[in-house]
Design a protein around this motif. Sequence first.
Motif, mmCIF file in Angstrom:
data_model
loop_
_atom_site.group_PDB
_atom_site.id
_atom_site.type_symbol
_atom_site.label_atom_id
_atom_site.label_comp_id
_atom_site.label_asym_id
_atom_site.label_seq_id
_atom_site.Cartn_x
_atom_site.Cartn_y
_atom_site.Cartn_z
ATOM 1 N N TYR A 355 -4.201 2.856 -9.960
ATOM 2 C CA TYR A 355 -4.731 2.542 -8.636
ATOM 3 C C TYR A 355 -5.283 1.120 -8.569
ATOM 4 O O TYR A 355 -5.119 0.428 -7.555
ATOM 5 C CB TYR A 355 -5.814 3.548 -8.242
ATOM 6 N N GLY A 356 -5.920 0.678 -9.635
ATOM 7 C CA GLY A 356 -6.409 -0.690 -9.638
ATOM 8 C C GLY A 356 -5.280 -1.700 -9.659
ATOM 9 O O GLY A 356 -5.298 -2.715 -8.943
ATOM 10 N N LEU A 357 -4.266 -1.427 -10.476
ATOM 11 C CA LEU A 357 -3.185 -2.389 -10.660
ATOM 12 C C LEU A 357 -2.323 -2.523 -9.407
ATOM 13 O O LEU A 357 -1.984 -3.648 -8.996
ATOM 14 C CB LEU A 357 -2.334 -1.954 -11.859
ATOM 15 N N VAL A 358 -1.973 -1.412 -8.768
ATOM 16 C CA VAL A 358 -1.115 -1.547 -7.581
ATOM 17 C C VAL A 358 -1.882 -2.207 -6.436
ATOM 18 O O VAL A 358 -1.288 -2.947 -5.641
ATOM 19 C CB VAL A 358 -0.513 -0.195 -7.132
ATOM 20 N N ARG A 359 -3.180 -1.971 -6.357
ATOM 21 C CA ARG A 359 -3.968 -2.644 -5.312
ATOM 22 C C ARG A 359 -3.926 -4.153 -5.530
ATOM 23 O O ARG A 359 -3.677 -4.933 -4.594
ATOM 24 C CB ARG A 359 -5.405 -2.134 -5.331
ATOM 25 N N ALA A 360 -4.152 -4.588 -6.766
ATOM 26 C CA ALA A 360 -4.185 -6.020 -7.042
ATOM 27 C C ALA A 360 -2.811 -6.656 -6.858
ATOM 28 O O ALA A 360 -2.682 -7.731 -6.243
ATOM 29 C CB ALA A 360 -4.699 -6.261 -8.462
ATOM 30 N N LEU A 361 -1.764 -6.022 -7.383
ATOM 31 C CA LEU A 361 -0.435 -6.608 -7.293
ATOM 32 C C LEU A 361 0.081 -6.623 -5.865
ATOM 33 O O LEU A 361 0.785 -7.560 -5.460
ATOM 34 C CB LEU A 361 0.542 -5.838 -8.192
ATOM 35 N N ALA A 362 -0.253 -5.604 -5.086
ATOM 36 C CA ALA A 362 0.222 -5.541 -3.704
ATOM 37 C C ALA A 362 -0.402 -6.624 -2.836
ATOM 38 O O ALA A 362 0.154 -6.958 -1.779
ATOM 39 C CB ALA A 362 -0.069 -4.167 -3.108
ATOM 40 N N GLU A 363 -1.516 -7.175 -3.273
ATOM 41 C CA GLU A 363 -2.220 -8.172 -2.471
ATOM 42 C C GLU A 363 -2.045 -9.591 -2.995
ATOM 43 O O GLU A 363 -2.631 -10.526 -2.436
ATOM 44 C CB GLU A 363 -3.707 -7.815 -2.399
ATOM 45 N N GLU A 364 -1.244 -9.764 -4.042
ATOM 46 C CA GLU A 364 -1.045 -11.116 -4.570
ATOM 47 C C GLU A 364 -0.297 -11.989 -3.564
ATOM 48 O O GLU A 364 0.599 -11.523 -2.847
ATOM 49 C CB GLU A 364 -0.260 -11.070 -5.880
ATOM 50 N N ALA A 365 -0.641 -13.255 -3.559
ATOM 51 C CA ALA A 365 0.015 -14.195 -2.641
ATOM 52 C C ALA A 365 1.479 -14.391 -3.000
ATOM 53 O O ALA A 365 2.329 -14.585 -2.117
ATOM 54 C CB ALA A 365 -0.723 -15.539 -2.666
ATOM 55 N N ARG A 366 1.785 -14.367 -4.296
ATOM 56 C CA ARG A 366 3.169 -14.484 -4.767
ATOM 57 C C ARG A 366 3.504 -13.223 -5.547
ATOM 58 O O ARG A 366 3.334 -13.168 -6.758
ATOM 59 C CB ARG A 366 3.325 -15.729 -5.648
ATOM 60 N N PRO A 367 3.942 -12.171 -4.869
ATOM 61 C CA PRO A 367 4.076 -10.860 -5.510
ATOM 62 C C PRO A 367 5.006 -10.878 -6.710
ATOM 63 O O PRO A 367 5.988 -11.625 -6.754
ATOM 64 C CB PRO A 367 4.638 -9.980 -4.381
ATOM 65 N N VAL A 368 4.693 -10.030 -7.677
ATOM 66 C CA VAL A 368 5.460 -9.985 -8.917
ATOM 67 C C VAL A 368 6.905 -9.603 -8.648
ATOM 68 O O VAL A 368 7.816 -10.081 -9.331
ATOM 69 C CB VAL A 368 4.783 -9.036 -9.929
ATOM 70 N N TRP A 369 7.173 -8.760 -7.641
ATOM 71 C CA TRP A 369 8.554 -8.336 -7.394
ATOM 72 C C TRP A 369 9.412 -9.451 -6.802
ATOM 73 O O TRP A 369 10.636 -9.343 -6.795
ATOM 74 C CB TRP A 369 8.614 -7.093 -6.514
ATOM 75 N N THR A 370 8.801 -10.529 -6.331
ATOM 76 C CA THR A 370 9.599 -11.687 -5.909
ATOM 77 C C THR A 370 10.025 -12.522 -7.103
ATOM 78 O O THR A 370 10.855 -13.427 -6.962
ATOM 79 C CB THR A 370 8.811 -12.568 -4.921
ATOM 80 N N ARG A 371 9.466 -12.232 -8.276
ATOM 81 C CA ARG A 371 9.783 -12.997 -9.492
ATOM 82 C C ARG A 371 10.416 -12.144 -10.581
ATOM 83 O O ARG A 371 10.816 -12.658 -11.622
ATOM 84 C CB ARG A 371 8.488 -13.631 -10.036
#
Length: 510
Positions: A355-371
């Motif tokens: 729950y902590g990790l998906v909250r943080a990753l979902a709110e990143e300015a440059r999301p990990v799934w774009t990379r």
Amino acid sequence: MGEKVASGGTGVSDRQNYRRKLQQCLAVLGRLLGEKRFDRPRNLMGLEIELNLAGSDGMPRMMNAEVLERIASRDFQTELGMFNLEVNIAPHRLGGRVLDQLAEELRTGLGYAHRKANEVDAGIVMIGILPTLSLDDVVSTNLSDADRYTLLNHEMVSARGEDFALDIEGVERLTCSSPSIAPEAACTSVQLHLQVTPDRFADVWNAAQCVAAVQIAVGANAPFLFGKELWRESRPPLFLQATDTRPPELQAQGVRPRTWFGERWIDSAYDLFEENLRYFPPLLPMADDEDPHQVLDEGGTPRLAELVLHNGTVYRWNRPVYDIADGQPHLRVENRVLPAGPTVTDVVANAAFYYGLVRALAEEARPVWTRLPFATAERNFETACRDGIGARLMWPRNGRSGNGVAEVSAVQLVRDELLPLAAAGLDAWNVEPADRDFYLGVIEGRCERRVNGASWQVDTFHRAQEAGLRREAALAATTRRYAELMHQGEPVHTWPVGFPAPSRMPDLTV
């Protein structure tokens, strides 16, 4: 799939009508999304755990009906096999002391269920796959006595048209076949639900797909199946093959399996529901009388029963869920990646990390799934299932500012990059700092010691063999010791490997 379905045949007209209703439901889902009819943000999470029943000898017990009758609680339900139960925890709002509250509720509920099971020489074992299960245990006569399981088995067997073939090569190789879907019952998991607004759904689902591999790496707990040592997390290949309705010819044509990681990042929850209709034929074509367009036109909330039922027969590791609560529709991401166990503390730690990790990753300015290419995320998932806490994964280089991906050990990735993100995510949920630090500390402890449930099971099994036990007896001894430590409750990375004293080892003649 928990709803009641009537057993019985289905004909051509049933399937045609059901397909029409599915398309109506999908169109209405699109309207609901476009008209912003969904529930407001509520930060709600939910938890389900599938459990095994085993006796004091460590062997499976086909007694869920008797145990459920004694438990007499709506929180506990049947699962596919007679040696399975499921416990459901009521939704909680993420924040404050929610992690400790979850742990306390689970300890109380599982402790009560275990005492009731003991009355009929059974007990609760929270584990990914019970090591003592044999192929003879997973037969159609050991499916739970419920219409939905009978019908699901009938339809999946009919769709495949031949026995289900299991072929998993890990440390050892397992090859066998089954005339029913019963081997699926060997897989017992934790499902983590997160209610998500439509605007945030795609980001949360994409983030969950990215972290599925690290969830498995640190949480693997299913290294044995039918007496063989296979992958560190053997549930995913077993589940895929035990539900695979494609005969070899369709597999060769590239038809997608019903247990599916997916094939692309998404832009909307609609994408997933639409793919489920486009790629997967209905298994349980039972339509009700609701006209979803009319219900919506009149200001009501459509059940979309056909869409919900069909969605429950497509086994994504991160599944979209449409549901209604208090008259309001909502969407959830159901994370199905993790195995059950080993302890309540471990389960809650896994939940805190997710729950902590998906909250943080979902709110990143440059999301990990774009990379991170989607195919790489899928390969990461398989690698983590094979290798567990020793896995090496591909991840975007140098944090947010880097280009390309690089190989990194799962434990280094978790310790150096993902645990701080998970902590920030839990802070964003307003989780109590003491709870945040305690439960994420469990994940850190596993990484420091390179120990999770799978590695402990394997090391203890080999210790038993070194002491002279034959394979079946070593698996039973490992299961009994696991159950003992599970109920003591200390997190798995602190468990001593092996057995406490020679006098407590089982009879070597077994």
